[in-house]
Write an enzyme that holds these catalytic residues in place. Structure first.
Site, PDB file in Angstrom:
ATOM      1  N   ASP A  78       0.829  -1.207   0.000  1.00 44.96           N
ATOM      2  CA  ASP A  78       0.000   0.000   0.000  1.00 44.96           C
ATOM      3  C   ASP A  78       0.867   1.262   0.000  1.00 44.96           C
ATOM      4  OD1 ASP A  78      -2.414   1.371  -0.042  1.00 44.96           O
ATOM      5  OD2 ASP A  78      -3.269   0.210   1.607  1.00 44.96           O
ATOM      6  N   ASP A  87     -10.524   1.800  -3.658  1.00 51.53           N
ATOM      7  CA  ASP A  87     -10.882   1.291  -2.334  1.00 51.53           C
ATOM      8  C   ASP A  87     -12.371   0.992  -2.212  1.00 51.53           C
ATOM      9  OD1 ASP A  87      -8.475   1.006  -1.056  1.00 51.53           O
ATOM     10  OD2 ASP A  87      -8.530   2.954  -0.069  1.00 51.53           O
TER      11      ASP A  87
END
Length: 738
Positions: A482, A540
């Site tokens: 990430d 997301d």
């Protein structure tokens, strides 16, 4: 030096380079294949394109070059800009071949504006035109005279087997003093019939939203200044004939294969010149070349199609698949724990989740954020890549043993580029935090975190050491990598290069390791990071309505097997919208399928539907990873059709989607593009999760009969009437050769 004219051809595309004369070469043609041309025909072709000389202009025919410069009479965006630094001449160094300077020196101000002008790049002349392969050339440019800062410039162009034009530029400082590079961008000519532009914008978590405009005089400039592409990344800049669509129109497009700051531009001038181009966006003083040092640009990836956006996609998918490190292994169905447990890492709860995942056919279990030392929320512990002994007194071994006993492999979330101020590493080494200065206010935080300076060799080795220790202790098959904030300081170039290097070193040391690129969702989706990862996370959001658009346009560049598509809970975490299981399953089918839902809360019927969906995905994933992505141009903006057709066109999967209420009570028949005109196909519905909701008194007869057989040409041109779908529904169709 080879012939001054060269014609490169591949996969129905061609380019013609004109290196006659002594100046920077021109790209005379970039587009559809011109067919075989003899040397005489090629000479005649080039001669026929010499334009008239207009009034109040330079006194010779204007030549749009790959590297526009004012000294060549070009008043557009400069392809090369910078200046030599004043002061005492530095000692000349032997020519270096580094990708970029490791630590550029701070620029020294020239003594005067006149001095700065004297140290601008010298005018360039053609020094060599070399063949690097059957469809690849290198153009070498050196100073034309003694005036200006001396540089050596290389332009590498390759027309790949998929018909994609890959181009790079490199500049080497031949002078005795440093050279501050401001700009190194390539420009590709556009014909006048290209009159419309398409690019993308977005936000978290709504990436890659299309925007269109007419090409007018001036420059359409898209810049990323996030230290990553960002959620509003232009992504792909497309120019085309008016009204181009997925299956129609002639289009040209560029994409920069780079995960840092960048520029893409389209330019049209009153002189008649049009161009697409781009390059890395460099901050002042970011690249300062010492004598002999060399900088090489990221690849500008360009493609042309006479068959609309789907034609571009076919070329770019072939290119992406050839560049990716992903092997031939099947794309495993995964479950990611984030939206199931968030930071609540409890062994018993996670084991129950793993049991549910294995029962429906999941093949990989990924433990997301929350496993590290002291990580109880998103405000602490980034940078300490050590397993928390309080949550995990026996380490991760009990969970991993349970997961692997169930027949799944194990993945782990990491964020190596970031750091929390409340962490052991930040307390021990505050000098590793970008922008953190002694006795000064801390830099602006973003999601309560900061950037770890991976360009610092000590910080790089620290992170590498902790990741290597994890990978050696545990059988970790997969890293979800990430990057949850913008850079906002420091050098985007050096940070991006260091991140790439860290990924490369880990893959070299652990050859079977897979890496997913996530960046607070889809903030880093580009062909640069895809060359060293196996998967990208496009957003997301797992809201299927949002995902339909995000995946539709992400797939212009990214093949379906490389973008994650997850089945989320009924009520989406990011939007609060609630959708039926059938819509969620159909949306997550057309990608690298996964689950981000607490399956321990699912009903028996829901688990059975998920198992059936996984079975369909496993039966289809080889087609998804090698097939052709297609999208239909329909008359109703609320009704979308997309699919993947097998490489041999023997079968296909399609989805018919209503993203809103349809314009008509009974929409027009839906076409299924990309099939073989000469074959007949059986079209059958796949009722995932009970099938979509319909609002009708009776379905079309073929539907009621369970399917229909029709010719590929009929399906592409005339289509089939569909059941009357309610808004926010998706119907999956299996198409097989009859």
């Amino acid at each position: 030096m080879t012939s001054a004219l060269h014609h490169l051809r591949a996969a129905g595309s061609s380019i013609v380079l004109d290196a006659r004369g002594t100046g920077v070469p021109s790209l005379l043609h970039w587009g559809a294949d011109l067919g075989a041309l003899s040397p005489a025909e090629l000479e005649s072709f080039a001669d026929s394109l010499v334009p008239a000389v207009g009034p109040s202009s330079i006194d010779e025919p204007a030549r749009p070059t790959l590297l526009p410069m004012a000294v060549d009479g070009c008043s557009s965006r400069p392809g090369l800009a910078g200046f030599g630094l004043g002061g005492e001449p530095a000692a000349a160094a032997a020519p270096a071949a580094t990708a970029a300077p490791a630590a550029p020196a701070a620029p020294a101000a020239p003594a005067s504006s006149a001095a700065a002008a004297a140290h601008a790049p010298a005018a360039l002349r053609l020094d060599a035109f070399e063949l690097l392969g059957p469809a690849a050339v290198r153009i070498v440019l050196v100073p034309r005279g003694a005036v200006g800062h001396p540089l050596r410039v290389e332009l590498d162009l390759e027309l790949t087997p998929h018909g994609v034009l890959q181009s790079r530029a490199a500049v080497q400082n031949l002078g005795a003093t440093p050279f501050a590079l401001d700009t190194l961008e390539l420009a590709l000519p556009l014909p006048g019939r290209a009159r419309e532009l398409l690019d993308f914008t977005g936000r978290w978590p709504r990436e890659r939203q299309p925007q269109r405009r007419a090409i007018e005089h001036g420059t359409w400039l898209r810049e990323s200044r996030h230290g990553r592409p960002g959620h509003d990344d232009a992504f792909l800049l497309v120019a085309g004939t008016p009204g181009f669509g997925f299956r129609s129109g002639e289009v040209w497009a560029v994409h920069l294969a780079w995960s840092g700051d960048k520029r893409l531009f389209a330019e049209a001038s009153a002189t008649g010149r049009q161009a697409l181009g781009g390059g890395e966006l460099l901050a002042p003083g970011e690249i300062v070349l010492a004598p002999g040092e060399r900088y090489r640009s990221p690849a500008l990836v360009a493609a042309h199609s006479v068959d609309g956006l789907d034609g571009l996609t076919a070329r770019l998918h072939g290119y992406a698949r050839a560049q990716s490190p992903t092997g031939p292994e099947p794309r495993k169905v995964m479950l990611n724990t984030w939206e199931a447990v968030y930071f609540d890492h409890d062994l018993e709860r996670l084991e129950a989740l793993a049991d549910a995942a294995a029962s429906v056919g999941v093949e990989r279990f990924v433990l997301d954020d929350g496993w590290m030392l002291g990580r109880t929320d998103d405000r602490r512990a980034l940078g300490d890549w050590v397993v928390d002994p309080e949550k995990w007194p026996a380490g991760l071994h009990p969970l991993i043993d349970h997961v692997t006993t169930l027949g799944m492999d194990f993945g782990l979330w990491v964020e190596p580029e970031m750091v929390s101020l409340d962490s052991e590493v930040a307390r021990a080494h505050p000098e590793w935090v970008v922008g953190l200065e002694p006795d000064a206010d801390p830099p602006v935080s973003w999601r309560w975190q900061h950037v770890l300076d991976l360009a610092n060799p000590e910080a790089f080795e620290h992170v590498l050491g902790q990741l290597v220790a994890l990978l050696r202790e545990y059988p970790i098959a997969y890293l979800k990598w990430d990057q949850n904030r913008d850079l906002l300081g420091g050098s985007a170039h050096r940070q991006t290069a260091a991140t790439y290097r860290l990924m490369d070193v880990l893959r070299e040391r652990f050859p079977g390791l897979e890496i997913e690129s996530c960046s607070s969702g889809g903030g880093r989706v580009d062909l640069g990071v895809m060359a060293r990862t196996d998967r990208v996370w496009p957003s997301d959001t797992n809201d299927p309505l949002e995902r339909q658009g995000i995946q539709r346009f992400t797939s212009l560049v990214v093949p379906p097997e490389y973008f994650g598509a997850h089945l989320g809970a009924a009520t989406a975490h990011t939007t609060g919208r609630t959708h039926a299981l059938s819509f969620r399953l159909a949306t997550a089918l057309f990608g690298h399928a996964g689950i981000e839902w607490d399956l321990t809360r699912a009903t028996a019927d829901e688990l059975a539907a998920v198992a059936e969906w996984i079975e369909l995905y496993k039966a289809s994933r080889e087609m998804l990873r090698s097939g052709t992505t297609v999208r239909a141009d329909g008359p109703d903006p609320a009704l979308w059709t997309h699919g993947v057709v097998a490489a041999d066109r023997s079968d296909a999967l399609f989805a018919v989607v209503t993203v809103a209420a349809t314009r008509q009570a009974v929409p027009a028949p839906v076409t299924l593009p990309g099939l073989d005109d000469s074959r007949r196909y059986r079209v059958e519905p796949v009722l995932l999760g009970g099938g979509p909701r319909v609002i009708q008194d009776a379905p079309p007869p073929w539907w009621a009969e369970g399917g229909v057989t029709a010719g590929g040409r009929q399906l592409a041109i005339v289509g089939l009437p569909m059941p009357l779908l309610a808004p926010e529904q998706s119907l999956v169709l299996r198409v097989t050769s009859a």
